[in-house]
Design an enzyme around this catalytic site. Structure first.
Site, mmCIF file in Angstrom:
data_model
loop_
_atom_site.group_PDB
_atom_site.id
_atom_site.type_symbol
_atom_site.label_atom_id
_atom_site.label_comp_id
_atom_site.label_asym_id
_atom_site.label_seq_id
_atom_site.Cartn_x
_atom_site.Cartn_y
_atom_site.Cartn_z
ATOM 1 N N TYR A 95 46.096 79.822 11.722
ATOM 2 C CA TYR A 95 47.079 78.711 11.979
ATOM 3 C C TYR A 95 46.499 77.583 12.906
ATOM 4 C CZ TYR A 95 49.834 82.695 10.247
ATOM 5 O OH TYR A 95 50.239 83.811 9.429
ATOM 6 N N HIS A 96 45.260 77.181 12.574
ATOM 7 C CA HIS A 96 44.683 76.072 13.257
ATOM 8 C C HIS A 96 44.362 74.837 12.506
ATOM 9 C CE1 HIS A 96 43.260 78.968 16.695
ATOM 10 N NE2 HIS A 96 44.522 78.818 16.608
ATOM 11 N N PRO A 97 45.220 74.472 11.548
ATOM 12 C CA PRO A 97 44.764 73.318 10.603
ATOM 13 C C PRO A 97 44.683 72.106 11.379
ATOM 14 C CG PRO A 97 47.003 73.824 10.386
ATOM 15 C CD PRO A 97 46.699 74.622 11.187
ATOM 16 N N HIS A 112 40.836 77.360 11.099
ATOM 17 C CA HIS A 112 39.984 78.415 11.482
ATOM 18 C C HIS A 112 40.461 79.577 10.643
ATOM 19 C CE1 HIS A 112 39.096 76.729 15.688
ATOM 20 N NE2 HIS A 112 37.970 76.705 15.002
#
Length: 535
Positions: free
Chosen positions: A470-472, A293
């Site tokens: 920080y949503h890998p 995201h």
């Protein structure tokens, strides 16, 4: 220390702590947890409002390659490096995504055992919700989910403005329909952060069958035929140690760590491994389907001079700390990202854009060398698209486990992502024009002098300012075929009987919203698969 364990879990993050706890509660055997980071002793892990400080101190310093669609910028892509992983350093927003996300996993991605009705019981199993109690929520889980105790006047103004723009005020952003604006529920309890280390893992820390080793860098998983046989790791650069496994190896190192360990173990794309001189044991698309995201910070200065600027300085800081220390109340119980919402910008039938409201100018994760936000009173509306289409990749730099991987997320590498993020900025700019905010906004400084209709101007600003939330996810995608996925639907790596990946790297498509609750759900489901030996 034993040289053999029933289960070895690599990574004590949001999912890994859940798996370890459930295995021990079920008396399934001896469990070794290997965590590369440190313990979470610092008080900054307890205080919700010190999220920025703890995130900067306890993270892997991952960076992306220069992003061709974002003005060749290299971007920070930090991930938690501490017991509890992301749940110990994140913004504590409790968000599951949309039911449609999981139904699409089933219908479009072939993961027919992962529809919304399949995953809902595991969200509920994890959850101990202090205020919501309907068919979508649980009260008996190990993860405290709480209402905001502190609500900043600027967050309230953003929520009023959203309603003036036509959004519905809702108390539950995790029910049947995600659309609306309100206060995020948080993974906190009694004014403290509730990480999976402080909830799940803490409940079993005295179990004699549990061993937790921090500062443990995993070199590889050793395999023989279809079995994972041992794990090799080292502490502080000392010689590597080999630990044998009797039952299963569970990889819960996240969307960057998990594929890295698989690749070092010879599990991944044959050509890439052979280029590095690593024997390919199982040719799988490890590191493909990497996505994330993104968000931008729409910033405005204020006439009211009442943002959080300066509240962490001098006497004010002391007063806030004493209030938190003795009463667990006040400003320091805030997760800063107190409010937000989800809106449908193109009549999709479900939201495609997310807001986070910050009662301060966002200056937290600018890439070194990039401009920093003005030291003025202001507010930020973080805006971003929640269903990214672009796909990138993760590769090893070398055979050395100390080297960080090469991460190319291919941000904005799909036209739909470009269009949707432009719509997100337009929505943020329109929000600032609503009466509740217009009354207090002095000047919109990011993007400056750009109207919502100026698509070319927004596009140019976006490419220079967009960054990760920080949503890998997705780099060890689950599916049904070794040609296009890494794990089976029971999270076993294709070709192996006792090796699983249990974290957000298995998501074929990242769900729409913050990912910590999702990682915990995957941990619950993964533990259930292990204990019930499904498949």
């Amino acid at each position: 220390m034993h040289q053999e364990y029933d289960y070895i879990i690599i990574g004590a993050g949001s999912a890994g702590c859940v798996v370890a706890t459930r295995l021990l509660q079920a008396k399934a055997g001896r469990v070794l947890v290997l965590e590369a980071g440190t313990r979470d002793h610092s008080m900054f892990h307890q205080i919700p409002a010190t999220v920025v400080k703890v995130f900067q101190q306890k993270s892997w310093s991952y960076m992306t390659t220069p992003q061709q669609h974002c003005n060749q910028r290299e971007m920070i892509l930090a991930q938690g490096k501490v017991l509890g992983g992301g749940s110990s350093v994140n913004g504590m927003v409790y968000c599951r995504g949309q039911r449609q996300d999981y139904d699409l996993w089933a219908s479009e991605w072939g993961c027919d055992g992962w529809s919304y009705q399949d995953v809902l019981p595991f969200f509920k199993k994890a959850e101990n919700n202090e205020s919501l109690s309907d068919e979508f929520h649980g009260q008996n889980g190990m993860l405290p989910v709480s209402e905001n105790r502190y609500r900043h006047p600027l967050t309230l103004a953003c929520i009023r403005a959203s309603q003036e723009m036509g959004m519905t005020y809702v108390n539950d952003l995790n029910g049947w329909d995600q659309a609306g604006v309100g206060f995020y529920q948080t993974t906190t309890q009694r004014g403290e952060r509730a990480s999976t280390a402080q909830t799940y893992l803490k409940s079993v820390r005295h179990d004699p069958h549990l061993t937790v080793i921090t500062g443990a860098l995993v070199h590889k998983i050793e395999t023989q035929a279809q079995q994972a046989t041992s794990v090799i790791y080292s502490l502080d650069g000392k010689p590597p140690v080999t630990i044998n496994v009797k039952k299963e190896v569970i990889l819960s190192a996240g969307a960057i760590g998990s594929p890295k360990v698989l690749l070092l173990s010879g599990i991944g794309p044959k050509q890439h491994l052979e280029e590095l001189g690593i024997e390919c044991i199982q040719d799988l698309p490890v590191g493909e389907n990497f996505h994330d995201h993104l968000h931008m910070s729409v910033n405005a200065t204020l006439t009211t001079q009442n943002s959080l600027l300066g509240e962490d300085q001098g006497f004010k800081a002391v007063r806030h700390f004493l209030q938190w220390r003795f009463t667990r109340s006040g400003l320091l119980t805030s997760n800063i990202l107190e409010g937000g919402g989800f809106l449908d910008t193109i009549n999709l039938g479900r939201p495609d854009v997310q807001f986070h409201f910050l009662p301060v100018l966002d200056n937290f994760d600018n890439t070194p060398g990039e401009k920093s936000a003005a030291q003025q009173h202001g507010l930020t509306i973080k805006v971003g698209h929640v269903q990214p289409k672009a796909r990138g990749s993760l590769r090893l730099k070398s055979r050395d486990p100390n080297e960080l991987p090469i991460i190319d997320p291919n941000y904005l590498g799909h036209q739909e992502d470009i269009d949707a993020n432009i719509r997100a900025v337009q929505a943020g700019l329109r929000l600032l024009q609503q009466p509740a905010l217009k009354a207090i906004v002095k000047e919109v400084i990011e993007p400056a002098n750009i109207e919502p209709e100026d698509i070319a101007g927004i596009d140019q600003w976006m490419r220079q300012n967009i960054k990760t939330v920080y949503h890998p996810a997705g780099s060890c995608k689950m599916g049904n075929s070794p040609q296009d996925s890494v794990t089976e639907q029971n999270l076993k790596v294709h070709g192996f009987d006792n090796l699983r990946v249990v974290d957000c790297s298995i998501c074929p498509q990242v769900p729409s919203g913050n990912t910590n609750a999702i990682a915990i759900m995957i941990g619950e489901r993964g533990a259930d698969f292990i204990l019930n030996q499904m498949g």
